[in-house]
Design a protein around this motif. Structure first.
Motif, mmCIF file in Angstrom:
data_model
loop_
_atom_site.group_PDB
_atom_site.id
_atom_site.type_symbol
_atom_site.label_atom_id
_atom_site.label_comp_id
_atom_site.label_asym_id
_atom_site.label_seq_id
_atom_site.Cartn_x
_atom_site.Cartn_y
_atom_site.Cartn_z
ATOM 1 N N THR A 40 0.857 -1.175 0.000
ATOM 2 C CA THR A 40 0.000 0.000 0.000
ATOM 3 C C THR A 40 0.898 1.231 0.000
ATOM 4 O OG1 THR A 40 -1.855 -1.033 1.162
ATOM 5 C CG2 THR A 40 -1.692 1.365 1.282
ATOM 6 N N ARG A 119 -1.913 -1.280 -3.928
ATOM 7 C CA ARG A 119 -2.987 -0.350 -3.560
ATOM 8 C C ARG A 119 -2.401 1.032 -3.389
ATOM 9 N NH1 ARG A 119 -5.767 0.062 2.384
ATOM 10 N NH2 ARG A 119 -7.407 1.574 1.922
ATOM 11 N N LEU A 121 -3.313 4.721 -1.661
ATOM 12 C CA LEU A 121 -4.192 5.387 -0.708
ATOM 13 C C LEU A 121 -3.862 6.862 -0.679
ATOM 14 C CD1 LEU A 121 -6.315 5.337 1.608
ATOM 15 C CD2 LEU A 121 -4.386 4.921 3.177
#
Length: 408
Positions: A40, A119, A121
């Motif tokens: 992430t 991912r 964010l």
């Protein structure tokens, strides 16, 4: 120490990377490409916390793995000595490449979106700390919602609040214009790395830097190696003199500008902030002290981290070897004391050293024998005196370099 990655709870990434600059995105790219870990990346949302678009340059062979993000590349490199004479070298099989940060972001973001283990964010990282199972990052999402991310490891690329103590600290500071000329003025095959046909400051050195994008377009920069940055007005005046008085570009317009400050220091950068928290990028010592180049070192370091996570080896190596850092410490001190003439020194390196060997030297990839040969082509007396002095100099805190770091 970095151990093998072991799966965490469902939805918990193996690695959280704080910051989406060159270092953070390069590591994310490497980890998802190799499938070593789930990742992430925490990047600030759109707004004042996001840095302006930046330019990163490096040399590489072949097509390069970031070809989609390369804005331009050059097969020839040129240096203009203080006497005005040009020296053009061919670094084949390497090419000098420019990557713009927005294009690199698009490339890595797309790769993260395609990967089941990647991912992105959008949030502001507030704190990073260790927890019994690894580390956690507390973030503030757009709208003020608080998020807590836990992972086995955290790699933090945010700038340090202050640089570590150093024996010598200079700054590479610059302002550049992306210009479009009314008539063709540039050779798209040749990048001017150092043009010393500019007035030299009382302390340090100054040079022009020209990266052609087309016969009528280029990035034109004014750069100094010195202790303190200039005002924007002073950069603009220096750029105006360089563009009109030295390059004689004639009529042109400035399409956009960039400005940055890069630390050139022999400080010892801590590569970790805990058992499960590591620093990467400039904060982890990836910027080469004597040149300011960072992007190529970030790629090597990212590969080393991915290999360590995959194999569970004892430690992630430093971005630069000890010999390279020792030589840089001597050069920085010699420049700072004025024992060597900076323009003559760098021009001499290009004039007396085969281009490919010099690029390997700047990358820290030369042998002791090659480095000895290069050293004999430098001012031996001043460099030897400095080499004997450096180990006994105290490390002290220097003023912070300010904002706007833009590693090359």
């Amino acid at each position: 120490m970095v151990g093998p990655v072991t799966p965490g709870p469902v939805g918990t990434p193996d690695v959280v990377i704080v910051g989406g600059g060159a270092a953070g995105l390069s590591l994310a790219y490497r980890l998802v490409e190799t499938g070593v870990a789930t990742v992430t990346v925490v990047e600030p949302p759109e707004g004042p916390a996001r840095p302006a678009e930046r330019t990163w340059c490096y040399w590489d062979q072949g097509d390069g793995e970031f070809a989609e993000a390369v804005t331009a590349s050059w097969s020839l490199l040129r240096v203009h000595g203080p006497d005005g004479h040009p020296l053009t070298v061919d670094p084949a099989p390497s090419r000098y490449r420019m990557v713009r940060s927005a294009a690199f972001e698009r490339l890595v973001h797309a790769r993260l979106a395609r990967s089941p283990g990647g991912r992105l964010l959008r949030a502001t990282a507030d704190t990073v700390r260790e927890v019994p199972t690894g580390a956690e990052v507390r973030c503030t999402a757009p709208g003020g919602r608080t998020l807590t991310l836990r992972s086995r490891y955290v790699f933090d690329s945010r700038p340090l609040p202050a640089l570590p103590p150093a024996r010598t600290q200079l700054l590479q500071h610059f302002r550049g214009w992306f210009v479009r000329t009314r008539t063709d003025r540039f050779d798209p095959a040749v990048a001017d790395l150092m043009d010393f046909r500019v007035p030299q400051p009382r302390h340090g050195l100054a040079f022009g830097y020209v990266l052609p994008l087309a016969p009528d377009r280029a990035l034109v920069e004014y750069t100094e190696f010195s202790r303190t940055p200039l005002t924007t007005a002073a950069y603009e005046a220096a750029l105006g003199h360089y563009a009109h008085g030295v390059l004689r570009l004639g009529e042109f317009r400035v399409e956009t500008a960039e400005q940055g400050v890069i630390p050139m220091t022999d400080a010892r950068f801590p590569r970790r902030a805990g058992a499960a928290v590591f620093r990467i990028g400039t904060a982890g010592g990836a910027t080469r002290p004597a040149t300011g180049y960072t992007f190529a070192a970030v790629q090597r370091h990212s590969r080393a981290i991915a290999a360590a996570l995959h194999g569970g080896r004892a430690a992630v190596p430093a971005p630069h070897g000890r010999r390279a850092l020792a030589m840089d410490a001597v050069l920085l001190r010699a420049l700072d004391t004025g024992r060597i003439d900076g323009p003559a020194f760098f021009t001499g390196l290009f004039r007396r050293t085969p281009a490919q060997r010099l690029l390997r030297f700047l990358d820290g990839a030369t042998s002791v024998r090659e480095e000895w040969g290069i050293g004999l082509r430098t001012p031996v007396g001043p460099m030897l005196r400095t080499a004997l002095e450096v180990p006994f100099l105290p490390r002290r805190t220097h003023p912070a370099p300010g904002t706007g770091e833009n590693p090359r």
